[in-house]
Scaffold this motif. Sequence first.
Motif, PDB file in Angstrom:
ATOM      1  N   SER A   1     -15.967   1.750  -1.665  1.00  0.00           N
ATOM      2  CA  SER A   1     -15.078   2.910  -1.763  1.00  0.00           C
ATOM      3  C   SER A   1     -15.437   3.911  -0.683  1.00  0.00           C
TER       4      SER A   1
ATOM      5  N   ASP B   1       0.814  -1.208   0.000  1.00  0.00           N
ATOM      6  CA  ASP B   1       0.000   0.000   0.000  1.00  0.00           C
ATOM      7  C   ASP B   1       0.849   1.260   0.000  1.00  0.00           C
TER       8      ASP B   1
ATOM      9  N   LEU C   1      -4.865  -1.457  -1.683  1.00  0.00           N
ATOM     10  CA  LEU C   1      -5.510  -1.588  -0.376  1.00  0.00           C
ATOM     11  C   LEU C   1      -6.174  -2.944  -0.147  1.00  0.00           C
TER      12      LEU C   1
ATOM     13  N   PHE D   1     -11.355   0.715  -1.153  1.00  0.00           N
ATOM     14  CA  PHE D   1     -10.649   0.058  -0.053  1.00  0.00           C
ATOM     15  C   PHE D   1     -11.018  -1.410   0.127  1.00  0.00           C
TER      16      PHE D   1
ATOM     17  N   ASN E   1      -8.083   4.881  -7.047  1.00  0.00           N
ATOM     18  CA  ASN E   1      -9.521   4.790  -7.367  1.00  0.00           C
ATOM     19  C   ASN E   1      -9.820   3.724  -8.426  1.00  0.00           C
TER      20      ASN E   1
ATOM     21  N   ASP F   1       2.703   4.231  -1.722  1.00  0.00           N
ATOM     22  CA  ASP F   1       2.483   4.913  -2.991  1.00  0.00           C
ATOM     23  C   ASP F   1       3.712   4.897  -3.885  1.00  0.00           C
TER      24      ASP F   1
ATOM     25  N   LYS G   1      -5.556   3.127  -3.906  1.00  0.00           N
ATOM     26  CA  LYS G   1      -5.708   4.562  -3.673  1.00  0.00           C
ATOM     27  C   LYS G   1      -5.836   5.365  -4.965  1.00  0.00           C
TER      28      LYS G   1
ATOM     29  N   ARG H   1      -0.908   4.138  -7.367  1.00  0.00           N
ATOM     30  CA  ARG H   1      -0.773   4.411  -5.934  1.00  0.00           C
ATOM     31  C   ARG H   1      -1.002   3.103  -5.166  1.00  0.00           C
TER      32      ARG H   1
ATOM     33  N   ASN I   1     -13.120   8.246  -5.331  1.00  0.00           N
ATOM     34  CA  ASN I   1     -12.356   8.176  -4.096  1.00  0.00           C
ATOM     35  C   ASN I   1     -11.712   6.801  -3.993  1.00  0.00           C
ATOM     36  N   TRP I   2     -10.917   6.590  -2.960  1.00  0.00           N
ATOM     37  CA  TRP I   2     -10.207   5.329  -2.811  1.00  0.00           C
ATOM     38  C   TRP I   2     -11.158   4.143  -2.773  1.00  0.00           C
TER      39      TRP I   2
END
Length: 486
Positions: A326, A237, A267, A310, A286, A239, A284, A264, A307-308
């Motif tokens: 997300s 995770d 997750l 996860f 998206n 970046d 991350k 990035r 958005n991320w």
Amino acid sequence: MLLKTAKRPATVVWSPLNNDRGLMAAGTVANAIDDSFETTADLEIFAVDFSAGSPKEMPAKGSVKCNERFHRLAWGGLSGTGGLSYGILAGGMVDGSIGLWNPARMIKAEEGEPLVARVQKHKGPVRGLDFNPFKPNLLASGATESEILIWNLQNPDKPDVYTPGTPTQPLMDIACVAWNPKVEHILASTGASGTSVVWDLRQKRPVISFTDTVNKTSRSALAWNPEVATQVMVASDDDSTPILQMWDLRNAHSPAKILQGHSRGILAMSWCSFDSSMLLTCGKDNRTLCWNPNSGQIMCELPASSNWNFDVRWSPKLPAILSTASFDGIVNVYSLTDTGSGTSGGAVQAPGWLKRPAGACFGFGGQLATFCKSPTPENPRQTVQLRRPCTEPEFLGRADGLDSAVSQQQLREFCLSKIAAAESEDAVNEWQFMNMLFESDARRRLMDFIGFSSDDVANQVLNLKLSDLRLDDPINAKPPPPAPEP
């Protein structure tokens, strides 16, 4: 293709039971808050209805309020225990506790309090949680300071707990735990230090640990290959190095393969149980990607969120169905039948659940050609075999006996054996007739068999009188001379 959606900032898990495979649980995720600044936590069960005309928004079949938010959810098929017809839900909470709920009571299929037990043993947030696929009464959990616990839920209201061994050094926050899908007593864990550990519960100690000496970055997810017991994938995770590393424990000195595609940190990860050549990741950036881990190629990409992402999960019982979550506060259910163009021009191979697992075709001479998957996961190629099926074993046995008699020039003995085994008078007469064909005086024997003795015929000819020859018969008279021409 997007099938269903629910506006929930939640981590999710699918039901592992065949009879209830369309159910999905969602728990309010930790470290996230919506526009209303709501701080409550809920655990809900959704019914995923795929029938035509059903609403896209998934309805909640049941829900309960919780004191803490969730880092991880796990659903175990502990249906053999009384009162757990829908299995049992386990939640890893922010405060280090583990909650156990009865899904049947949540959806009002049974009467009683949904919360079965709430146990507090960990010192920090529980981010790793997984049920043993062979023994669903065993639950593994991981938290801070390299703390891993094994819970025996044979009595869910009073679970027993023990450790798989001494915590590894250096101490780290456990991010993920996963049971081996092929060997029931093997468990793997990974975490913030970048080290992954494989535990043997029989020996109660770690049997191997591995880390990349070049990229000692935090690890966020771990998944076993569903077909090859010694292969495991870990995700970073960080970046700066958003990579996937496939490790083969037969040689754990360095990764067997490195997959790069995210910009990035990654997750979450999920390996498809129906097709080991399909792996889902989200991160991350998206993005949610579907990989072929064998070739390292990105097969397709799901629609990006704002958005991320996860959490991503394959359904364990529904082929081609997966879920994503997300920080947009949305849980989506997709079908992999249509995922858009992605980065590689769409899906580049047919998924395993659409391929023929086996086939057969008859050919010339009664031969049968068959193909099937190789029984060894290390060699996934399909095998082709040619067979000559035996549909009439008794007939083939008789044919083999005749062929042997012909090749050994023992036809007379073959006929005698058939006469001895005959069950009717007609069969005896038939094989006696056939046997005479192989005698030295076959002509005489055949005449005698059908009732014409050569001696009798000769005597009858000698006893004929001259008058019996009928010489004056018109048929023996000479024709008249032709008439003279005029």
